[in-house]
Design a protein around this motif. Structure first.
Motif, PDB file in Angstrom:
ATOM      1  N   LEU A   1       0.970  -1.147  -0.030  1.00  0.00           N
ATOM      2  CA  LEU A   1      -0.022  -0.028   0.047  1.00  0.00           C
ATOM      3  C   LEU A   1       0.748   1.055  -0.003  1.00  0.00           C
ATOM      4  N   PRO A   2       1.829   1.587   1.223  1.00  0.00           N
ATOM      5  CA  PRO A   2       2.593   2.527   0.862  1.00  0.00           C
ATOM      6  C   PRO A   2       3.716   2.346  -0.430  1.00  0.00           C
ATOM      7  N   GLU A   3       3.945   1.242  -0.671  1.00  0.00           N
ATOM      8  CA  GLU A   3       4.894   1.320  -1.624  1.00  0.00           C
ATOM      9  C   GLU A   3       4.329   1.579  -2.887  1.00  0.00           C
ATOM     10  N   GLY A   4       3.303   1.472  -3.109  1.00  0.00           N
ATOM     11  CA  GLY A   4       2.493   1.951  -4.564  1.00  0.00           C
ATOM     12  C   GLY A   4       2.464   3.334  -4.662  1.00  0.00           C
ATOM     13  N   ALA A   5       2.179   4.008  -3.389  1.00  0.00           N
ATOM     14  CA  ALA A   5       2.324   5.587  -3.380  1.00  0.00           C
ATOM     15  C   ALA A   5       3.918   5.995  -3.313  1.00  0.00           C
ATOM     16  N   ALA A   6       4.895   5.138  -3.032  1.00  0.00           N
ATOM     17  CA  ALA A   6       6.030   5.706  -2.835  1.00  0.00           C
ATOM     18  C   ALA A   6       6.788   5.896  -4.347  1.00  0.00           C
ATOM     19  N   VAL A   7       6.016   4.979  -5.221  1.00  0.00           N
ATOM     20  CA  VAL A   7       6.543   4.881  -6.729  1.00  0.00           C
ATOM     21  C   VAL A   7       5.667   5.931  -7.359  1.00  0.00           C
ATOM     22  N   SER A   8       4.380   5.945  -7.183  1.00  0.00           N
ATOM     23  CA  SER A   8       3.462   6.981  -8.049  1.00  0.00           C
ATOM     24  C   SER A   8       3.588   8.669  -7.668  1.00  0.00           C
TER      25      SER A   8
END
Length: 263
Positions: free
Chosen positions: A163-170
């Protein structure tokens, strides 16, 4: 879930981890922009989960399977662990890629004239192969033992950190001026890569108990390499050292609790 169907289980569960990544990447469409502290805390949290999963969900079962198979408890897991880290190191040196938030001159791997977006795509792919592979190998090991609680705990932990990893990319991509749609695409892609890696891992190792301890160690080594090489330096780069460290401790604790309670 069917203990004797590791490929199906790995595919089904990584759909969940991808959906969690999808939700995180979708933060790019929110009307506010996440600050650096939130991103660093998220990355630290993800690093803690991956480190804990590397031991509790992968190395510990590898040691148990090694002993039950008549080997020295440490030998196959240790050999697999080092091989997994070396494998990721070779990929990192060979494949051209660029981590989100880095200027073009920081591209790694062979020099190339490829477009920035393609380099970002390859970075996402390299980063998330170990997570999917870990889930696939864990389900293959569960088919040997007949118990699927441990890989479910692993998948749940990876889903939470996705969940945070997706945000950390986008979000960093959006901050660089990339469109919301394209930023979202690259963010969710990190979860889609895990599906492919999980299915391949489960497919290759299904029913192969002899290589299972080394394979679990391999997945753990690959995950630890990604954490030390990419995630930890990135979450420390913004100057929020203590916040990222405490978040990593919280992530580690959560994954440990999940694995012990469910596994």
């Amino acid at each position: 879930m069917v203990p004797s169907a590791p490929v199906f289980n790995a595919f089904f569960v990584t759909i969940f981890t991808w959906l969690m990544t999808l939700a995180g990447a979708g933060m790019v469409f929110l009307p506010f922009r996440a600050d650096r502290k939130l991103l660093d805390a998220s990355l630290g949290f993800a690093a803690g989960i991956m480190l804990a999963a590397s031991f509790w969900s992968l190395l510990a079962p590898a040691i148990e399977l090694s002993v039950s198979g008549g080997f020295a408890g440490w030998l196959p897991p240790a050999a697999g662990f080092l091989t997994g880290g070396l494998f990721l190191s070779v990929l990192d040196r060979l494949i051209p890629h660029l981590h989100p938030g880095c200027p073009p001159e920081y591209a790694e791997g062979f020099r190339t004239t490829w477009h920035r977006n393609r380099l970002l795509l390859l970075a996402v792919t390299i980063h998330n192969i170990p997570e999917g592979l870990a889930i696939g190998v864990a389900f293959a090991a569960a088919s040997v033992e007949g118990v699927i609680a441990a890989p479910l705990a692993l998948a749940l932990g990876i889903g939470i950190q996705n969940l945070p990893e997706g945000a950390a990319v986008s979000l960093p991509l959006r901050g660089e001026g990339v469109s919301r749609e394209r930023s979202f695409f690259y963010g969710q892609l990190s979860g889609a890569v895990e599906i492919v890696a999980a299915v391949l891992g489960a497919l290759i190792l299904s029913g192969s108990s002899f290589f299972m301890p080394a394979a679990l160690g391999f997945a753990a080594g690959a995950m630890v390499f990604v954490v030390i090489e990419d995630i930890i330096p990135e979450c420390q780069r913004g100057g929020n050292t203590d916040l990222a460290t405490v978040s990593a401790l919280l992530g580690f604790t959560l994954m440990m609790v999940l694995d012990v309670a469910l596994g």
